[in-house]
Design an enzyme around this catalytic site. Structure first.
Site, PDB file in Angstrom:
ATOM      1  N   ARG A 113      21.430  33.981  58.921  1.00 37.88           N
ATOM      2  CA  ARG A 113      22.574  33.307  58.634  1.00 37.88           C
ATOM      3  C   ARG A 113      22.457  32.541  57.290  1.00 37.88           C
ATOM      4  O   ARG A 113      23.245  32.630  56.396  1.00 37.88           O
ATOM      5  CB  ARG A 113      23.319  32.401  59.665  1.00 37.88           C
ATOM      6  CG  ARG A 113      23.711  33.302  60.833  1.00 37.88           C
ATOM      7  CD  ARG A 113      24.428  32.700  61.921  1.00 37.88           C
ATOM      8  NE  ARG A 113      23.589  31.583  62.295  1.00 37.88           N
ATOM      9  CZ  ARG A 113      23.912  30.290  62.561  1.00 37.88           C
ATOM     10  NH1 ARG A 113      25.260  30.034  62.601  1.00 37.88           N
ATOM     11  NH2 ARG A 113      22.924  29.402  62.982  1.00 37.88           N
ATOM     12  N   ASN A 145      26.375  34.073  64.936  1.00 36.74           N
ATOM     13  CA  ASN A 145      25.643  34.542  65.901  1.00 36.74           C
ATOM     14  C   ASN A 145      26.448  34.967  67.114  1.00 36.74           C
ATOM     15  O   ASN A 145      27.131  34.209  67.441  1.00 36.74           O
ATOM     16  CB  ASN A 145      24.324  33.757  66.410  1.00 36.74           C
ATOM     17  CG  ASN A 145      23.323  33.522  65.401  1.00 36.74           C
ATOM     18  OD1 ASN A 145      23.122  34.246  64.564  1.00 36.74           O
ATOM     19  ND2 ASN A 145      22.756  32.247  65.597  1.00 36.74           N
TER      20      ASN A 145
END
Length: 92
Positions: A18, A37
């Site tokens: 990320r 996520n």
């Protein structure tokens, strides 16, 4: 404006995916959206851009895996129509 909804599978959680994607969006520029996520081990991305070439570069970077520790096995990409974003953020 091109808007895409991506679900990324593989080794993409706990490896800086990320954060690396966030940096990729900033590096390319004109990429806005959100990344988070999922409970099933995938990472979900909403991304938009006014520049098709930059969006293609962003998608290519996601497919490659922006983190050196990640291993992307599959990216499900769909055109989408979500709210407009003015930045790129990692969501919880």
């Amino acid at each position: 404006m091109k808007k895409v909804h991506m679900i990324v599978s593989g080794k993409v959680q706990g490896v800086g995916f990320r954060y690396s994607t966030y940096n990729l969006a900033l590096e390319i520029g004109d990429i806005y959206g959100r990344i988070w996520n999922n409970d099933d081990g995938t990472v979900e991305i909403l991304a938009q851009s006014n520049d098709n070439a930059k969006m293609a570069q962003f998608i290519q970077g996601i497919r490659k895996g922006p983190s050196q520790w990640s291993k992307v096995t599959y990216v499900d990409i769909k055109m989408d129509n979500f709210e407009d974003y003015k930045d790129f953020r990692m969501a919880n």
